[in-house]
Design a protein around this motif. Structure first.
Motif, PDB file in Angstrom:
ATOM      1  N   ASN A  24      15.802-171.290  -9.053  1.00 65.73           N
ATOM      2  CA  ASN A  24      14.371-171.010  -9.077  1.00 65.73           C
ATOM      3  C   ASN A  24      14.061-169.862 -10.032  1.00 65.73           C
ATOM      4  O   ASN A  24      14.817-168.880 -10.120  1.00 65.73           O
ATOM      5  N   LYS A  25      12.940-169.946 -10.701  1.00 61.30           N
ATOM      6  CA  LYS A  25      12.533-168.915 -11.651  1.00 61.30           C
ATOM      7  C   LYS A  25      12.380-167.562 -10.973  1.00 61.30           C
ATOM      8  O   LYS A  25      12.682-166.522 -11.559  1.00 61.30           O
ATOM      9  N   THR A  26      11.916-167.577  -9.730  1.00 59.24           N
ATOM     10  CA  THR A  26      11.649-166.324  -9.022  1.00 59.24           C
ATOM     11  C   THR A  26      12.907-165.521  -8.718  1.00 59.24           C
ATOM     12  O   THR A  26      12.821-164.349  -8.360  1.00 59.24           O
ATOM     13  N   VAL A  27      14.084-166.159  -8.839  1.00 63.00           N
ATOM     14  CA  VAL A  27      15.332-165.448  -8.568  1.00 63.00           C
ATOM     15  C   VAL A  27      15.670-164.495  -9.719  1.00 63.00           C
ATOM     16  O   VAL A  27      16.325-163.468  -9.519  1.00 63.00           O
ATOM     17  N   PHE A  28      15.219-164.819 -10.904  1.00 53.27           N
ATOM     18  CA  PHE A  28      15.505-163.979 -12.060  1.00 53.27           C
ATOM     19  C   PHE A  28      14.675-162.691 -11.992  1.00 53.27           C
ATOM     20  O   PHE A  28      13.618-162.651 -11.354  1.00 53.27           O
ATOM     21  N   THR A  66      11.917-160.015 -12.942  1.00 49.02           N
ATOM     22  CA  THR A  66      10.529-160.333 -13.268  1.00 49.02           C
ATOM     23  C   THR A  66      10.298-160.528 -14.758  1.00 49.02           C
ATOM     24  O   THR A  66       9.589-161.455 -15.175  1.00 49.02           O
ATOM     25  N   ASP A  67      10.889-159.670 -15.582  1.00 45.86           N
ATOM     26  CA  ASP A  67      10.640-159.764 -17.022  1.00 45.86           C
ATOM     27  C   ASP A  67      11.222-161.041 -17.618  1.00 45.86           C
ATOM     28  O   ASP A  67      10.637-161.658 -18.515  1.00 45.86           O
ATOM     29  N   ILE A  68      12.386-161.468 -17.105  1.00 53.48           N
ATOM     30  CA  ILE A  68      13.000-162.710 -17.594  1.00 53.48           C
ATOM     31  C   ILE A  68      12.196-163.914 -17.100  1.00 53.48           C
ATOM     32  O   ILE A  68      11.903-164.842 -17.863  1.00 53.48           O
ATOM     33  N   ALA A  69      11.817-163.893 -15.808  1.00 55.70           N
ATOM     34  CA  ALA A  69      11.045-164.999 -15.240  1.00 55.70           C
ATOM     35  C   ALA A  69       9.727-165.200 -15.983  1.00 55.70           C
ATOM     36  O   ALA A  69       9.274-166.339 -16.178  1.00 55.70           O
ATOM     37  N   ALA A  70       9.111-164.111 -16.427  1.00 53.44           N
ATOM     38  CA  ALA A  70       7.815-164.201 -17.108  1.00 53.44           C
ATOM     39  C   ALA A  70       7.930-164.852 -18.484  1.00 53.44           C
ATOM     40  O   ALA A  70       6.940-165.353 -19.027  1.00 53.44           O
ATOM     41  N   ARG A  71       9.126-164.886 -19.052  1.00 46.60           N
ATOM     42  CA  ARG A  71       9.298-165.402 -20.412  1.00 46.60           C
ATOM     43  C   ARG A  71       9.933-166.793 -20.465  1.00 46.60           C
ATOM     44  O   ARG A  71       9.910-167.449 -21.505  1.00 46.60           O
ATOM     45  N   ILE A  72      10.521-167.256 -19.360  1.00 44.40           N
ATOM     46  CA  ILE A  72      11.306-168.492 -19.370  1.00 44.40           C
ATOM     47  C   ILE A  72      10.515-169.686 -19.895  1.00 44.40           C
ATOM     48  O   ILE A  72      10.985-170.445 -20.753  1.00 44.40           O
ATOM     49  N   ASP A  73       9.306-169.861 -19.379  1.00 44.15           N
ATOM     50  CA  ASP A  73       8.539-171.063 -19.737  1.00 44.15           C
ATOM     51  C   ASP A  73       8.099-171.082 -21.199  1.00 44.15           C
ATOM     52  O   ASP A  73       7.769-172.141 -21.743  1.00 44.15           O
ATOM     53  N   SER A  74       8.089-169.913 -21.820  1.00 47.17           N
ATOM     54  CA  SER A  74       7.669-169.864 -23.217  1.00 47.17           C
ATOM     55  C   SER A  74       8.851-169.992 -24.187  1.00 47.17           C
ATOM     56  O   SER A  74       8.657-169.982 -25.399  1.00 47.17           O
ATOM     57  N   VAL A  75      10.056-170.114 -23.633  1.00 51.27           N
ATOM     58  CA  VAL A  75      11.262-170.213 -24.469  1.00 51.27           C
ATOM     59  C   VAL A  75      11.715-171.667 -24.524  1.00 51.27           C
ATOM     60  O   VAL A  75      11.828-172.337 -23.494  1.00 51.27           O
ATOM     61  N   THR A  76      12.007-172.154 -25.703  1.00 53.02           N
ATOM     62  CA  THR A  76      12.481-173.528 -25.894  1.00 53.02           C
ATOM     63  C   THR A  76      13.929-173.653 -25.437  1.00 53.02           C
ATOM     64  O   THR A  76      14.729-172.733 -25.631  1.00 53.02           O
ATOM     65  N   TYR A 103      15.037-157.785 -26.439  1.00 47.97           N
ATOM     66  CA  TYR A 103      13.761-157.122 -26.209  1.00 47.97           C
ATOM     67  C   TYR A 103      13.972-156.016 -25.183  1.00 47.97           C
ATOM     68  O   TYR A 103      14.929-156.037 -24.395  1.00 47.97           O
ATOM     69  N   TYR A 104      13.067-155.045 -25.188  1.00 48.47           N
ATOM     70  CA  TYR A 104      13.154-153.906 -24.273  1.00 48.47           C
ATOM     71  C   TYR A 104      12.194-154.113 -23.114  1.00 48.47           C
ATOM     72  O   TYR A 104      11.049-154.528 -23.311  1.00 48.47           O
ATOM     73  N   ASN A 105      12.654-153.844 -21.900  1.00 50.34           N
ATOM     74  CA  ASN A 105      11.792-153.924 -20.718  1.00 50.34           C
ATOM     75  C   ASN A 105      11.669-152.534 -20.106  1.00 50.34           C
ATOM     76  O   ASN A 105      12.657-151.968 -19.613  1.00 50.34           O
ATOM     77  N   GLN A 106      10.464-151.981 -20.163  1.00 54.66           N
ATOM     78  CA  GLN A 106      10.253-150.611 -19.711  1.00 54.66           C
ATOM     79  C   GLN A 106      10.395-150.465 -18.199  1.00 54.66           C
ATOM     80  O   GLN A 106      10.848-149.422 -17.710  1.00 54.66           O
TER      81      GLN A 106
END
Length: 709
Positions: free
Chosen positions: A313-317, A319-329, A337-340
């Motif tokens: 499930n996406k929610t297991v990742f 938050t920053d990774i989960a937010a980007r998954i659907d936009s990645v091919t 990338y940096y996550n503050q």
């Protein structure tokens, strides 16, 4: 056996269960191996009776195993373990105190009483057991009885070693619950005995009802204490001594505490550390797509996000990774990338997206024979029989198992770091079709699996993610250590620390009334050695430099003052007493000025404030907006005041008040004597629950756990 399978459904991964039991054994005994082999070590004392470290450790081991089994976890984190240590200690002390008093009174709890509570099934402790009806969630005494019968006959049953071990663990678990139930019932009896001595009656019921429902509206004129300058009030040492004597009992402390000053240096990553990590993650990101063994590669990167190759499930990742998954091919590397939010550098490769069940119902037969050859042959035989139409449950029972189904949910494995066998086990269940049989070899055993149902289909993601929090380098740590070490070496007294800390770039913190049961100095983990030093040092001493936290803190401590058990020194509470005396003297001055004044005259005085306060009751403090203060005394006076009458001046918390009552009424609630008496009885029970504090003080309890734990 049916009961066992229902209990086992809490954690269906057999291999994991075995591993956790082994871990518990190792962790539970680890401390004993490193203790000096010398005489008895005591962690405390109660009523003159010593409590040995071994006895306390055994109780702690028992409790932590119960918590782990209840929560289906392999180990407790630091915060949970700290809580467990305190819970075990407090429970032990409370039980000892109550047992001593109960023995004097002849209070006991019989086996018949315990059995009666089990039959009723409503006690909160019973709800913490696995013996609950899956449909209702209520405690099921029949499940418990079935387990106890099976447990008693375990020696006559042909069970695999793992099942025997699990039965033994559950037997230990139930013994703990049964013991705790007896202790809880004894405490309830003692508390009820005290509560019943605080009798509620019709008269007190009427008073309580009136205190809550009789409402008064008043006009208020007040002279705040703030209107008088502090400099105009003289406070002598005799004033302070007199008030201290009056309040002395409130300044009694049951245990020794200490006042400390300390410097806590948090080592942080340097600019160079950040630059180096970005370069490292960039290199990993460039290699990620080409790596053949993704699991091995992700491990080699030091990523905090495990990779198993199972879509989750996406929610297991994070938050920053989960937010980007659907936009990645799929097949594309994203990052670095940096996550503050978590101060990390990241990169990820989306390997696939698929729709999978979130819950899978399956059943299994575990096959273990004398050796691998015989295990494989037996597993093949069972597998062939099932394929030929044999009854699954009958075959399972033939080999000492139930064959009952259980549910595997995504929460059981998603986000976990799985070894090869567990990964193989999970993948087989996830990928199997409904009603399909699989003969799976795991280690030295085989497992015959059949998936019966799949529910809650969800889109899931197979992602290889690199997440590297920014951390300080060895060079950065060494520089921080060397700088601080030099400072500590040059400032070896409390006065020097106070004088030079700020100039050297360090912040000197302080803590009064530090107790030895607080576990951590300055809220920093792994400061047990520093804590021990605090309670062994003399006033004015400065500690050595301590490396603590998660290897990211440096600390030095100075012991400023020892506060022994008993009455606090007048000097330590003088400032607090001075504030109350200041308020009292201002009140006396104001009372003298307005002694014969009427309401309008007080309201017209310089610095006076006025207000209208409605719905005042005796049972609740009145909040006065004009003085920004809560004033219980106003409720007391208002409840007895007559309408259109002006009160005498009243000394409050923040002002001297004069009240003019403008209205009195009762709210619409009707008096119910039985209900009021029940409420008063409940309040009496709460008052009675404070008995343990009195017993604790009289028992002269000593807590020296910090020396060993």
């Amino acid at each position: 056996m049916a009961t066992l399978q229902k209990i086992r459904s809490k954690g269906p991964l057999l291999v994991i269960v075995i591993g956790l039991a082994l871990f518990a054994f190792i962790a539970g005994d680890a401390w004993k191996a490193i203790q000096p082999h010398q005489g008895r070590q005591d962690v405390g004392e109660i009523n003159g009776e010593a409590i040995s470290a071994e006895e306390y450790q055994n109780l702690l081991d028992e409790y932590t195993e119960v918590v782990k089994m209840s929560q289906n976890v392999s180990a407790l984190n630091d915060d949970q373990l700290t809580y467990a240590k305190d819970q075990v200690w407090q429970t032990y002390i409370n039980n000892k105190l109550i047992e001593s008093e109960a023995e004097k009174l002849g209070l006991t709890v019989s086996d018949a009483e315990i059995q009666s509570v089990i039959e009723e099934g409503s006690h909160p402790l019973l709800m913490q057991t696995p013996f609950r009806n899956p449909q209702t969630g209520a405690f099921d005494k029949d499940m418990l009885k079935k387990f106890l019968v099976d447990y008693a006959n375990m020696a006559n049953m042909q069970l695999p070693a793992q099942y025997v071990e699990y039965y033994q663990q559950m037997g230990t678990f139930w013994n703990f619950i049964e013991k705790s139930l007896k202790q809880s019932l004894l405490a309830e009896k003692y508390q009820n005995l005290l509560a019943k001595s605080l009798i509620s009656n019709p008269v007190s019921a009427e008073d309580a009802f009136a205190a809550r429902t009789q409402q008064t509206d008043v006009l208020i004129a007040a002279i705040p204490y703030s209107s008088i300058a502090d400099s105009t009030i003289t406070i002598t040492n005799d004033d302070i001594k007199a008030l201290y004597k009056e309040r002395k009992e409130t300044y009694k402390q049951p245990i020794e505490t200490r006042n400390i000053k300390y410097i806590d240096v948090l080592v942080s990553p340097s600019t160079q550390d950040r630059s180096d990590l970005l370069a490292e993650v960039t290199e990993y990101a460039n290699q990620l797509a080409e790596a053949e063994d993704k699991a091995a590669f992700i491990r080699s990167t030091g990523s905090t996000v495990p990779f198993t190759g199972i879509a989750i499930n996406k929610t297991v990742f994070p938050t920053d990774i989960a937010a980007r998954i659907d936009s990645v091919t799929v097949g594309e590397v994203y990052g670095p990338y940096y996550n503050q939010a978590d101060d990390s550098y990241n990169a990820m490769l989306v390997l696939g997206k698929e729709t999978l069940a979130d819950s899978i119902q399956f059943r299994q037969i575990q096959v273990i024979a004398e050796n691998t050859e015989k295990t494989v042959a037996l597993a093949d035989s069972i597998y062939t029989a099932l394929k030929g139409g044999a009854d699954f449950v009958e075959l399972a029972q033939k080999y000492g198992q139930t064959g009952e189904s259980t549910w595997l949910t995504a929460a059981n494995y998603e986000g976990a770091s799985l070894d090869a066998d567990n990964l193989k086990y999970i993948q087989t269940i996830v990928k199997s079709n409904k009603n399909e049989y699989t003969n799976l070899q795991i280690g030295q055993a085989n497992v015959i699996l059949q998936v019966l149902d799949k529910k809650a289909l969800k889109e899931k993601y197979n992602v290889a993610a690199i997440k590297r929090p920014v951390e300080f380098s060895k060079e950065t740590y060494n520089k921080a250590y060397n700088d601080f070490s030099q400072f500590v070496a040059q400032n070896t007294t409390l006065d020097q620390l106070v004088e030079n800390a700020e100039e050297s770039g360090y912040r000197l913190l302080e803590r009064a009334d530090f107790r030895n049961d607080e576990h951590m100095v300055g809220g920093v983990r792994n400061t047990r050695e520093a804590l021990k030093w605090v309670f062994e040092a003399e006033e004015g001493e400065v500690s050595p430099l301590y490396e603590c936290g998660e290897n990211n803190h440096l600390m030095v401590i100075a012991l400023e003052k020892i506060n022994p058990a008993g009455y606090r020194n007048i000097n330590t509470v003088a400032d607090m007493l001075r504030l109350d005396i200041l308020k009292d003297k201002k009140a006396e001055k104001i009372l003298a000025e307005i002694n014969n004044a009427n309401f309008d005259q007080v309201k017209a005085m310089e610095n006076a404030v006025s207000d209208t306060v409605k719905h005042i009751t005796f049972s609740a403090p009145a909040y006065i907006s004009a003085t920004h203060a809560s004033e219980p005394v106003i409720g007391a006076f208002a409840s007895k005041a007559e309408v259109n009458k002006t009160s005498a001046p009243i000394k409050g918390n923040s002002a001297v008040y004069v009240l003019q009552t403008i209205n009195k009424e009762n709210n619409a609630e009707e008096f119910n004597a039985k209900q009021e008496e029940t409420t008063l009885s409940s309040m009496a029970s709460r008052y009675a629950s404070s008995f343990i504090n009195d017993l604790y003080e009289k028992a002269n309890v000593k807590d020296n756990r910090y020396i060993y734990f």
